[in-house]
Design an enzyme around this catalytic site. Structure first.
Site, mmCIF file in Angstrom:
data_model
loop_
_atom_site.group_PDB
_atom_site.id
_atom_site.type_symbol
_atom_site.label_atom_id
_atom_site.label_comp_id
_atom_site.label_asym_id
_atom_site.label_seq_id
_atom_site.Cartn_x
_atom_site.Cartn_y
_atom_site.Cartn_z
ATOM 1 N N ASN A 23 0.972 -1.225 -0.019
ATOM 2 C CA ASN A 23 -0.109 -0.002 -0.097
ATOM 3 C C ASN A 23 0.860 1.304 0.141
ATOM 4 O O ASN A 23 0.219 2.219 0.380
ATOM 5 C CB ASN A 23 -0.843 -0.069 1.152
ATOM 6 C CG ASN A 23 -0.135 0.142 2.438
ATOM 7 O OD1 ASN A 23 1.112 -0.010 2.515
ATOM 8 N ND2 ASN A 23 -0.796 0.052 3.572
ATOM 9 N N ASP A 25 3.183 2.581 1.813
ATOM 10 C CA ASP A 25 3.722 3.365 3.007
ATOM 11 C C ASP A 25 4.985 2.939 3.406
ATOM 12 O O ASP A 25 5.696 3.487 4.345
ATOM 13 C CB ASP A 25 2.717 3.019 4.188
ATOM 14 C CG ASP A 25 2.859 1.357 4.729
ATOM 15 O OD1 ASP A 25 2.103 1.279 5.663
ATOM 16 O OD2 ASP A 25 3.524 0.892 3.945
ATOM 17 N N ASP A 29 3.983 -5.689 4.465
ATOM 18 C CA ASP A 29 2.724 -6.033 4.843
ATOM 19 C C ASP A 29 2.123 -7.374 4.378
ATOM 20 O O ASP A 29 2.814 -8.177 3.766
ATOM 21 C CB ASP A 29 1.525 -4.818 4.944
ATOM 22 C CG ASP A 29 1.688 -4.574 3.253
ATOM 23 O OD1 ASP A 29 1.875 -3.267 2.926
ATOM 24 O OD2 ASP A 29 1.547 -5.553 2.330
ATOM 25 N N ASP A 98 5.984 -16.899 14.634
ATOM 26 C CA ASP A 98 7.053 -16.579 15.695
ATOM 27 C C ASP A 98 6.567 -16.480 17.222
ATOM 28 O O ASP A 98 5.391 -15.827 17.209
ATOM 29 C CB ASP A 98 7.727 -15.325 15.248
ATOM 30 C CG ASP A 98 9.322 -15.386 15.478
ATOM 31 O OD1 ASP A 98 9.989 -15.230 14.768
ATOM 32 O OD2 ASP A 98 9.498 -15.850 16.736
ATOM 33 N N ASP A 199 10.916 -18.193 19.936
ATOM 34 C CA ASP A 199 12.020 -17.215 20.148
ATOM 35 C C ASP A 199 12.934 -17.291 21.642
ATOM 36 O O ASP A 199 12.147 -17.575 22.350
ATOM 37 C CB ASP A 199 11.294 -15.789 20.146
ATOM 38 C CG ASP A 199 12.283 -14.272 19.991
ATOM 39 O OD1 ASP A 199 12.326 -13.716 21.211
ATOM 40 O OD2 ASP A 199 12.865 -14.416 19.248
ATOM 41 N N GLU A 256 14.619 -21.499 19.029
ATOM 42 C CA GLU A 256 15.863 -20.580 19.274
ATOM 43 C C GLU A 256 16.499 -20.854 20.358
ATOM 44 O O GLU A 256 16.088 -20.047 21.050
ATOM 45 C CB GLU A 256 15.309 -18.935 18.635
ATOM 46 C CG GLU A 256 16.688 -18.373 18.397
ATOM 47 C CD GLU A 256 16.683 -16.859 18.636
ATOM 48 O OE1 GLU A 256 17.603 -15.924 18.155
ATOM 49 O OE2 GLU A 256 15.751 -16.451 19.533
ATOM 50 N N HIS A 329 17.175 -13.024 10.395
ATOM 51 C CA HIS A 329 17.049 -11.528 10.347
ATOM 52 C C HIS A 329 17.611 -10.992 11.563
ATOM 53 O O HIS A 329 18.010 -9.677 11.764
ATOM 54 C CB HIS A 329 15.398 -11.325 10.903
ATOM 55 C CG HIS A 329 15.164 -11.809 12.336
ATOM 56 N ND1 HIS A 329 14.962 -13.193 12.465
ATOM 57 C CD2 HIS A 329 15.023 -11.323 13.409
ATOM 58 C CE1 HIS A 329 15.009 -13.566 13.611
ATOM 59 N NE2 HIS A 329 14.700 -12.370 14.156
ATOM 60 N N ASP A 330 18.708 -11.868 12.324
ATOM 61 C CA ASP A 330 19.659 -11.416 13.114
ATOM 62 C C ASP A 330 20.967 -11.356 12.702
ATOM 63 O O ASP A 330 21.958 -11.244 13.499
ATOM 64 C CB ASP A 330 19.652 -12.205 14.557
ATOM 65 C CG ASP A 330 18.146 -12.025 15.032
ATOM 66 O OD1 ASP A 330 17.813 -12.828 15.970
ATOM 67 O OD2 ASP A 330 17.577 -10.885 15.176
HETATM 68 O O1 TEU Z 1 16.959 -13.321 19.252
HETATM 69 C C1 TEU Z 1 17.408 -13.747 20.423
HETATM 70 C C2 TEU Z 1 18.738 -13.723 20.519
HETATM 71 O O2 TEU Z 1 19.348 -14.468 21.236
HETATM 72 C C3 TEU Z 1 19.577 -12.575 20.151
HETATM 73 O O3 TEU Z 1 20.264 -12.089 21.064
HETATM 74 C C4 TEU Z 1 20.203 -12.832 18.980
HETATM 75 O O4 TEU Z 1 21.304 -13.727 19.214
HETATM 76 C C5 TEU Z 1 20.954 -11.639 18.501
HETATM 77 O O5 TEU Z 1 19.894 -10.647 18.047
HETATM 78 C C6 TEU Z 1 21.774 -11.709 17.558
HETATM 79 O O6 TEU Z 1 21.938 -10.543 16.942
HETATM 80 C C7 TEU Z 1 15.462 -13.474 19.317
HETATM 81 C C8 TEU Z 1 14.897 -12.859 17.854
HETATM 82 O O7 TEU Z 1 15.623 -13.531 16.890
HETATM 83 C C9 TEU Z 1 15.668 -11.291 17.795
HETATM 84 O O8 TEU Z 1 15.418 -10.727 16.545
HETATM 85 C C10 TEU Z 1 15.088 -10.509 18.921
HETATM 86 O O9 TEU Z 1 15.510 -9.247 19.000
HETATM 87 C C11 TEU Z 1 15.278 -11.175 20.112
HETATM 88 O O10 TEU Z 1 15.022 -12.793 20.245
HETATM 89 C C12 TEU Z 1 14.324 -10.662 21.295
HETATM 90 O O11 TEU Z 1 12.924 -10.822 20.930
HETATM 91 CA CA CA Z 2 2.687 -1.258 3.806
#
Ligand code: TEU
Ligand code: CA
Length: 560
Positions: A23, A25, A29, A98, A199, A256, A329-330
């Site tokens: 959309n 922004d 999404d 998640d 998580d 995780e 994503h980390d």
């Molecule tokens: O990450 C858990 C975690 O242990 C993080 O410390 C991770 O090792 C670190 O971000 C690595 O950079 C989970 C999610 O994957 C993370 O995106 C969240 O920020 C975190 O939990 C808190 O919910």
């Molecule tokens: Ca959007």
């Protein structure tokens, strides 16, 4: 070894904020995800893991949840989610959500009540303590740097937050909290989702008494992993969630679980007794940590990588199932970390894909990995968005550390490297949005994008499709026993998969040079056919030794 759908699956992780905006922004999404489901189906994906899409003030991009059973406004509505769920199932795919149990947002009604007064019925839903010696209750450091405690004026006490100060930890010792979470989990499973990625699960049990950690170097705050990671007693909670929620559904669960030792594999992922079907372990992605840990980085050793993979691949044999990944994503992008994005972007991306996708376990591809997306180097701190980066920057400067060095470390390790917009085509902002993206796109989107790679036969994307097909067409690449070879070779990583008389040999050059490869004598008597390689021309690799090319990957089918 029990055969089951989630072992034969190939999974794909979506970071909704950066996947597809519908959309204009600038924020990805749910309707955007729906518009790309055909793409994922054609890629050969079976399971989609969606990072948090629940109501959240986004202090940590959704991992700070203010309502577990409602959708974040920016991402859409519950009706949008229902359309997404049916769209995924109609295409024969599955979806895992998640599940964030360790903490909520400070805007969650539970916490708003809990902080309102010391005798509020929900006070004990969180972890409150009096200060000590005019300071925090103990010297624990948050995972995002700084103290793990935040003082609250209203009631004159501190609350614990292992992550950001807007992510207060839930008190899992409180049976009411556990029941609330079980009800929430069953609510989502009754909706028809196919499982969870759970998580930060190794942190839900805290060391009784919350004692100070040893502090020989007189630091302001101390890494407190021993105080809150994999603490004895955690399995009582995990088995409860399994018994009271997960066990009643045909689902897939992956925890995780940084810090879960392989010696406890049966408790974590044992076929019968395990708390989860799989766990994400972190040893291979922490290989390049420097002397100062995560925010410091240095060269990684091939011998260590071989040791870690062999340990988990052979260590779980007959006990449990691996979860395979190199990106999420980390984590920084794997091509930038373990490959060569400048000289061999395609070859190294394909080699790394071959490395993790053909091992024993369920592979998880992170959005953009399938086209070889790379790290981004933002010039200004303000280009970054991640709370973890700002905490790190503040702490470094409070310690009088050098700004340039700090920015260098951020560029290498930043989680935002994985969170730039998905690169769909070469139009403005990579076709991710018709607006302005919430975070800048990687300027290399004109070269690296889905549209271009769909047309290029030898693209990274088409290589991933070939890898996924190869894995699905060969049970040995799913259920086969893993064996590592040439353990002492400093550049070439070699492993085999063997199952019911069928075998494959995977040969990988992890560097940009030309090492000599000799087929291990154990395979001398086998006929070798090249079934996949990451160089378009497939020179005859029949001889028992040959010179490898930069980042070359060769997959042999072996026959007697
Ligand atoms: O990450 C858990 C975690 O242990 C993080 O410390 C991770 O090792 C670190 O971000 C690595 O950079 C989970 C999610 O994957 C993370 O995106 C969240 O920020 C975190 O939990 C808190 O919910
Ligand atoms: Ca959007």
């Amino acid at each position: 070894m029990r055969k089951v759908w989630w072992k034969e699956a190939v999974a794909y992780q979506i970071y909704p904020r950066s996947f597809m905006d519908s959309n204009g922004d600038g924020v990805g999404d749910i309707p955007g995800i729906i518009s790309r489901l055909d793409y994922l189906q054609e890629l050969g994906i079976d399971v989609i893991w969606i990072c948090p899409i629940y109501k959240s003030p986004n202090d940590d991009n959704g991992y700070d949840i203010s309502d577990y059973q409602d959708i974040m406004d920016e991402f859409g509505t519950m009706e949008d989610f229902d359309r997404l769920l049916s769209g995924i199932h109609e295409r024969g795919m599955k979806v895992i959500m998640d599940l964030v149990l360790n903490h909520t947002s400070d805007e969650h009604p539970w916490f708003i009540e809990s902080r309102s007064s010391r005798d509020n019925p929900k006070r004990d839903y969180y972890i409150w303590r009096d200060g000590k010696d005019g300071g925090e209750p103990n010297n624990w450091e948050s995972m995002f740097n700084g103290s793990a405690w935040e003082y609250d004026e209203t009631t004159g006490q501190y609350f614990l937050h292992l992550y950001s100060r807007r992510q207060p930890d839930l008190n899992m010792e409180n049976p009411q909290v556990r029941q609330e979470l079980i009800n929430m989990i069953r609510w989502w499973l009754d909706k028809g989702i196919d499982g969870f990625r759970v998580d930060a699960i190794t942190h839900i049990k805290k060391l009784p008494g919350l004692p100070d950690m040893p502090n020989p170097h007189k630091l302001r705050y101390v890494d407190a992993m021993d105080g809150h990671r994999n603490v004895e007693g955690i399995h009582d909670f995990l088995q409860l969630f399994k018994r009271e929620a997960f066990a009643d559904y045909d689902i897939m669960t992956v925890g995780e679980a940084s810090g879960a030792p392989i010696s406890e594999a049966d408790r974590w992922i044992g076929e019968e007794n395990g708390a989860f079907n799989m766990i994400f372990q972190f040893e291979h992605v922490n290989l390049d940590f420097g002397p100062e840990g995560r925010w410091d980085f240095g060269p990684w050793e091939m011998a260590k990588l071989k040791g870690i993979m062999k340990k988990w691949q052979t260590g779980l044999e007959g006990i449990g199932w691996n979860a395979l990944y190199l990106e999420n994503h980390d984590q920084p992008r794997s091509v930038s970390r373990f490959g060569d994005p400048d000289n061999y972007p395609k070859e190294s991306a394909k080699m790394l894909a071959t490395f993790f996708m053909l091992m024993q376990g369920t592979p998880f591809i992170y959005q953009g990995q399938e086209i070889g997306m790379t790290n981004v180097v933002f010039k200004e701190l303000t280009d970054y968005r991640d709370v973890e980066i700002y905490n790190f920057y503040r702490e470094r400067l409070m310690d009088g550390k050098d700004v340039e060095e700090t920015m260098r470390r951020i560029a290498y390790r930043a989680r935002d490297n994985a969170r730039t917009p998905m690169q769909w085509d070469d139009s403005l902002f990579g076709g991710f949005t018709t607006g302005v993206p919430w975070i800048n796109i990687n300027p290399n989107y004109r070269e690296i994008n889905v549209k271009r790679q769909l047309q290029e036969a030898d693209s990274v994307l088409n290589y991933y499709k070939a890898l996924i097909r190869l894995r699905k067409e060969n049970e040995a690449l799913i259920y086969g026993r893993y064996d590592g070879w040439l353990d002492d070779h400093p550049e070439i990583f070699v492993y085999s998969r063997t199952f019911e008389g069928r075998a494959f040999l995977i040969v990988l050059n992890f560097y940009g040079n030309a090492p000599e490869f000799t087929v291990p004598p154990e395979f001398a008597g086998f006929k070798r056919d090249v079934v996949l390689s990451n160089y378009p021309d497939r020179p005859d690799r029949k001889q028992s030794s040959f010179t490898m090319r930069p980042y070359e990957a060769v997959v042999f089918r072996l026959e007697r």
